[in-house]
Design a protein around this motif. Structure first.
Motif, short mmCIF file in Angstrom:
data_model
loop_
_atom_site.label_atom_id
_atom_site.label_comp_id
_atom_site.label_asym_id
_atom_site.label_seq_id
_atom_site.Cartn_x
_atom_site.Cartn_y
_atom_site.Cartn_z
N GLY A 11 0.78 -1.23 0.00
CA GLY A 11 0.00 0.00 0.00
C GLY A 11 0.82 1.28 0.00
N VAL A 12 2.14 1.18 -0.04
CA VAL A 12 3.02 2.35 -0.08
C VAL A 12 3.52 2.53 -1.51
CG1 VAL A 12 5.16 3.37 0.79
CG2 VAL A 12 3.75 1.97 2.30
N TRP A 13 3.23 3.69 -2.10
CA TRP A 13 3.65 3.96 -3.48
C TRP A 13 5.16 4.07 -3.57
CZ3 TRP A 13 0.35 2.94 -7.03
CH2 TRP A 13 -1.01 3.12 -6.80
N ILE A 14 5.72 3.50 -4.63
CA ILE A 14 7.16 3.57 -4.89
C ILE A 14 7.43 4.80 -5.74
CG2 ILE A 14 9.10 2.42 -6.03
CD1 ILE A 14 7.62 -0.25 -5.44
N THR A 15 8.45 5.56 -5.36
CA THR A 15 8.90 6.70 -6.17
C THR A 15 10.38 6.53 -6.47
OG1 THR A 15 9.35 8.05 -4.21
CG2 THR A 15 7.19 8.31 -5.23
N CYS A 16 10.81 7.13 -7.53
CA CYS A 16 12.22 7.06 -7.94
C CYS A 16 13.10 7.71 -6.88
CB CYS A 16 12.40 7.76 -9.29
SG CYS A 16 14.11 7.80 -9.85
N VAL A 17 14.18 7.03 -6.51
CA VAL A 17 15.09 7.57 -5.50
C VAL A 17 15.92 8.73 -6.05
CG1 VAL A 17 15.24 5.41 -4.21
CG2 VAL A 17 16.90 5.88 -6.01
N PHE A 18 15.98 8.86 -7.36
CA PHE A 18 16.79 9.92 -7.96
C PHE A 18 15.97 11.18 -8.24
CE2 PHE A 18 18.96 12.04 -11.50
CZ PHE A 18 20.20 12.23 -10.92
N CYS A 19 14.86 11.03 -9.00
CA CYS A 19 14.09 12.21 -9.42
C CYS A 19 12.72 12.32 -8.75
CB CYS A 19 13.94 12.23 -10.94
SG CYS A 19 12.74 11.02 -11.56
N LYS A 20 12.37 11.34 -7.93
CA LYS A 20 11.08 11.30 -7.21
C LYS A 20 9.88 11.06 -8.12
CE LYS A 20 13.22 12.23 -3.40
NZ LYS A 20 14.12 11.17 -3.07
N PHE A 24 6.89 4.15 -14.05
CA PHE A 24 7.98 3.23 -14.37
C PHE A 24 7.62 2.34 -15.54
CE2 PHE A 24 7.93 4.11 -9.84
CZ PHE A 24 9.24 4.46 -9.58
N ARG A 25 8.65 1.80 -16.19
CA ARG A 25 8.51 0.65 -17.08
C ARG A 25 8.92 -0.54 -16.24
NH1 ARG A 25 12.34 0.55 -21.21
NH2 ARG A 25 13.48 2.23 -20.25
N ASP A 26 8.28 -1.68 -16.40
CA ASP A 26 8.64 -2.85 -15.61
C ASP A 26 9.17 -3.96 -16.50
OD1 ASP A 26 5.77 -3.10 -16.46
OD2 ASP A 26 6.02 -5.08 -15.57
N ARG A 27 10.03 -4.78 -15.90
CA ARG A 27 10.55 -5.95 -16.60
C ARG A 27 11.15 -6.91 -15.59
NH1 ARG A 27 15.03 -5.20 -20.69
NH2 ARG A 27 15.18 -7.41 -20.31
N GLU A 28 11.20 -8.17 -15.98
CA GLU A 28 11.84 -9.17 -15.14
C GLU A 28 13.35 -9.07 -15.35
OE1 GLU A 28 11.91 -13.99 -14.35
OE2 GLU A 28 10.88 -13.20 -16.11
N ASN A 45 18.57 -19.13 -12.04
CA ASN A 45 18.86 -18.01 -11.15
C ASN A 45 17.58 -17.33 -10.68
OD1 ASN A 45 21.72 -17.65 -10.73
ND2 ASN A 45 21.86 -17.27 -12.93
N GLU A 46 17.67 -16.72 -9.52
CA GLU A 46 16.54 -15.96 -8.98
C GLU A 46 16.29 -14.74 -9.88
OE1 GLU A 46 15.28 -14.01 -4.70
OE2 GLU A 46 17.20 -15.00 -4.91
N SER A 47 15.07 -14.25 -9.88
CA SER A 47 14.78 -13.06 -10.66
C SER A 47 14.20 -11.98 -9.75
CB SER A 47 13.81 -13.37 -11.80
OG SER A 47 12.59 -13.84 -11.29
N ALA A 48 14.21 -10.76 -10.25
CA ALA A 48 13.69 -9.61 -9.52
C ALA A 48 12.79 -8.81 -10.46
CB ALA A 48 14.84 -8.73 -9.02
N ILE A 49 12.02 -7.92 -9.87
CA ILE A 49 11.23 -6.99 -10.67
C ILE A 49 12.06 -5.73 -10.87
CG2 ILE A 49 9.15 -5.56 -10.74
CD1 ILE A 49 7.82 -7.73 -9.00
N TYR A 58 16.49 5.74 -14.12
CA TYR A 58 17.14 5.04 -13.01
C TYR A 58 16.46 3.68 -12.84
CZ TYR A 58 19.27 4.28 -8.45
OH TYR A 58 20.00 3.77 -7.40
N VAL A 59 17.27 2.63 -12.61
CA VAL A 59 16.74 1.27 -12.50
C VAL A 59 16.66 0.87 -11.03
CG1 VAL A 59 17.08 -1.15 -13.11
CG2 VAL A 59 17.72 0.64 -14.73
N HIS A 60 15.47 0.47 -10.60
CA HIS A 60 15.22 0.00 -9.24
C HIS A 60 14.98 -1.50 -9.32
CE1 HIS A 60 13.94 4.18 -9.55
NE2 HIS A 60 14.16 4.31 -8.26
N LEU A 61 15.60 -2.29 -8.44
CA LEU A 61 15.41 -3.73 -8.43
C LEU A 61 14.73 -4.15 -7.14
CD1 LEU A 61 18.81 -5.05 -9.83
CD2 LEU A 61 16.63 -4.88 -11.01
N PHE A 62 13.72 -5.01 -7.26
CA PHE A 62 12.99 -5.50 -6.11
C PHE A 62 12.93 -7.02 -6.16
CE2 PHE A 62 11.52 -1.22 -6.72
CZ PHE A 62 11.44 -0.71 -5.43
#
Length: 77
Positions: A11-20, A24-28, A45-49, A58-62
């Motif tokens: 329930g917490v919105w994600i914002t870019c750590v660089f430009c706020k 986003f575009r998403d990909r595995e 191998n494990e994957s991330a979002i 800026y690329v964020h990995l989760f």
């Protein structure tokens, strides 16, 4: 062309750590390890979002699988 999404965790919105930015575009993204690559098991191998900021790139990995993605209307971007 990829369409932008908004993302949240618990329930917490994600914002870019660089430009706020909040779009986003998403990909595995595969989290490759040397050992798995060496023995040709890269597919296991494990994957991330990966969330790529729509504004600055800026690329964020989760690795958290609880990331929720929401479609964005055309008039929002």
């Amino acid at each position: 062309m990829a369409k932008p999404v908004r993302a949240a965790i618990g329930g917490v919105w994600i914002t870019c750590v660089f430009c706020k930015g909040g779009l986003f575009r998403d990909r595995e993204v595969k989290l490759n390890s040397t050992g798995m690559e060496l023995f040709n098991f890269a597919w296991a191998n494990e994957s991330a979002i990966g969330l790529i900021c729509w504004n600055c790139g800026y690329v964020h990995l989760f690795a958290n699988k609880d990331v929720e993605l929401y479609k964005v209307r055309k008039d929002e971007f």
